[in-house]
Design an enzyme around this catalytic site. Structure first.
Site, PDB file in Angstrom:
ATOM      1  N   ASP A 217       1.451   6.891  -3.364  1.00 48.21           N
ATOM      2  CA  ASP A 217       0.481   6.254  -2.451  1.00 48.21           C
ATOM      3  C   ASP A 217       1.244   5.294  -1.545  1.00 48.21           C
ATOM      4  O   ASP A 217       2.423   5.529  -1.278  1.00 48.21           O
ATOM      5  CB  ASP A 217      -0.632   5.585  -3.276  1.00 48.21           C
ATOM      6  CG  ASP A 217      -1.943   5.502  -2.504  1.00 48.21           C
ATOM      7  OD1 ASP A 217      -1.935   4.959  -1.395  1.00 48.21           O
ATOM      8  OD2 ASP A 217      -2.989   5.971  -3.006  1.00 48.21           O
ATOM      9  N   HIS A 240       2.896   6.807   1.197  1.00 43.28           N
ATOM     10  CA  HIS A 240       1.919   6.783   2.283  1.00 43.28           C
ATOM     11  C   HIS A 240       2.220   5.702   3.315  1.00 43.28           C
ATOM     12  O   HIS A 240       1.373   5.344   4.111  1.00 43.28           O
ATOM     13  CB  HIS A 240       0.496   6.623   1.736  1.00 43.28           C
ATOM     14  CG  HIS A 240       0.024   7.812   0.959  1.00 43.28           C
ATOM     15  ND1 HIS A 240      -1.251   7.934   0.475  1.00 43.28           N
ATOM     16  CD2 HIS A 240       0.672   8.951   0.586  1.00 43.28           C
ATOM     17  CE1 HIS A 240      -1.371   9.092  -0.178  1.00 43.28           C
ATOM     18  NE2 HIS A 240      -0.221   9.725  -0.128  1.00 43.28           N
TER      19      HIS A 240
END
Ligand SMILES: *[C@@H]1O[C@H](CO)[C@@H](O)[C@H](O)[C@H]1NC(C)=O
Ligand SMILES: *[C@@H]1O[C@H](CO)[C@@H](O)[C@H](O)[C@H]1NC(C)=O
Ligand SMILES: *[C@@H]1O[C@H](CO)[C@@H](O)[C@H](O)[C@H]1NC(C)=O
Ligand SMILES: *[C@@H]1O[C@H](CO)[C@@H](O)[C@H](O)[C@H]1NC(C)=O
Ligand SMILES: *[C@@H]1O[C@H](CO)[C@@H](O)[C@H](O)[C@H]1NC(C)=O
Length: 394
Positions: A217, A240
């Site tokens: 993430d 991310h």
């Protein structure tokens, strides 16, 4: 009493004063029953060592020597007497028993000033068995343990620590001030859910320097009610990207002011630098302002520069809404590299609270086939220097 004996007593006294004021008292976990056999539960032994170190008047240190230690969830609480060090040389292994998954932390430090955590050791969150439970896409995810929580910690340093395979976030910083991360290494697979590297919320004056982050993430995420966040020399990928947000979910949250992200490298990440707010935000008065992104190298990033005021993962929100988070005074400077889709620069702002004072300076991001584009909605700002893609700002 003869003078020789008196002198001896005096020198012993002087020495003990010197020792208590200048040297560090060490609390080795092995003296409190810790066993590095990868199966004995060391929770109680670590706790006893911590309580001893915390109560000790003056400088003291918990020492975890090399070895593999099984450790259940634990909270190391302050306030303590004087500066404390927590030296992890070994590998700490989290539980894999499913009954212990649904607690919100593995290791927590709480209410401490002047704490140093270091030692080249590793926190092994043993996430693989727990990740299938982190199914947030369906809206029914239970909280899995964050590997290291720092709550109400001031004037402290975390350095040379490695976190691998956290079940949830690797590091979570809540309500901390003047906290520095230096040379932390973070690693989890690209497809591991919700494994943010370092999440900072409700905190101020935080520095994150020289981190090497590969995770599933956000490499770093900054939550609401934060100010003065300095991020530098980060390697991010896979992951991310570095995000501010998401913002606008709760009514009581405050804004984020003063974020700098400099000298960073992104490789094969979903996003590069991102600001994300929910479209149907409840937080009136929330804001994101005074950010500088400077000297950033991207390679094969899907969304290199992204202000996303329509952030709505898994479609669980009202797209017709308009974010009330005011985004302003954001500079993107010296950002170059390649992206995997054409839309290299996306400035998607709120209809009710348009972004203003957004600056693009020296941007050179090339998409597939040598082409890239930028898109703007509800945004005012300026561009200068090189602009590839051509700027959508005036
Ligand atoms: C430690 O224990 C875990 C769980 O039993 C096991 O999966 C792992 O291989 C062990 N590690 C070592 C180095 O023995
Ligand atoms: C930590 O610092 C903040 C901001 O300077 C302050 O408000 C808070 O009282 C401090 N906490 C402790 C425990 O000293
Ligand atoms: C970023 O890099 C520049 C050029 O190498 C250097 O002058 C500057 O001190 C760096 N900044 C930080 C915060 O590392
Ligand atoms: C814009 O943000 C920068 C960086 O935080 C800050 O130095 C500057 O004062 C801000 N400008 C205004 C007009 O607030
Ligand atoms: C941008 O600024 C101009 C001039 O001040 C103004 O007329 C326009 O409404 C602004 N647009 C947005 C999206 O804020």
């Amino acid at each position: 009493m003869n003078s020789g004996l008196l002198l001896q007593i005096l020198s012993v006294l002087a020495l003990s004063i010197v020792c208590t004021t200048h040297s560090t008292k060490v609390f080795n976990v092995h003296h409190y029953g810790a066993v590095a056999d990868n199966k004995t539960d060391n929770t109680k032994a670590f706790m006893k060592a911590w309580i001893g170190a915390c109560k000790w008047r003056g400088k003291s240190r918990v020492l975890i020597p090399r070895g593999l230690y099984y450790l259940g969830s634990v909270v190391f609480r302050g306030p303590c007497n004087g500066p404390k060090e927590f030296v992890i040389k070994g590998v700490l292994r989290a539980p894999t028993e499913p009954g212990l998954f649904f607690i919100d932390h593995w290791i927590t430090f709480q209410n401490i000033n002047r704490l140093k955590i270091y030692g080249r050791g590793t926190l092994d969150g043993q996430g693989a068995a727990a990740w299938p439970y982190n199914d947030c896409g369906t809206g029914s995810c239970k909280p899995l343990p964050v590997s290291l929580r720092l709550d109400f910690i001031n004037d402290s340093d975390i350095s040379n620590i490695k976190s691998i395979n956290s079940k949830n976030f690797h590091f979570n910083v809540f309500s901390c001030y003047r906290l520095n991360f230096n040379r932390v290494t973070i690693s989890a697979p690209q497809d591991s859910p919700n494994t943010d590297g370092i999440h900072v919320g409700s905190s101020g004056d935080i520095t994150i320097d020289r981190a090497d982050i590969a995770t599933g993430d956000d490499c770093i995420s900054i939550g609401p009610s934060s100010q003065g966040i300095r991020i530098s020399n980060i390697f991010c990928g896979p992951g991310h990207g570095i995000s501010v947000g998401s913002m606008g979910k709760s009514e009581t949250e405050e804004g984020v002011r003063g974020v700098t992200v400099v000298n960073c490298t992104f490789r094969e990440t979903l996003n590069g630098v991102q600001i994300k707010t929910w479209p149907d935000s409840k937080a009136a008065g929330g804001f994101a302002s005074d950010f500088i992104y400077d000297n950033i190298d991207m390679k094969n990033v899907e969304n290199p520069i992204f202000i996303n005021q329509q952030y709505c993962p898994s479609n669980l929100c009202n797209h017709e809404g308009s974010s009330k988070i005011q985004v302003s005074n954001i500079t993107f400077r010296n950002i170059w590299g390649t992206c995997t889709k054409r839309d290299a620069v996306k400035l998607v702002c709120s209809k009710s609270n348009p972004c203003h004072d957004i600056a693009l300076e020296n941007i050179n991001i090339i998409g597939p086939g040598g082409l890239s584009s930028s898109s703007c909605s509800n945004v005012n700002g300026t561009s200068q220097g090189r602009q590839t893609p051509p700027s959508c700002l005036n």
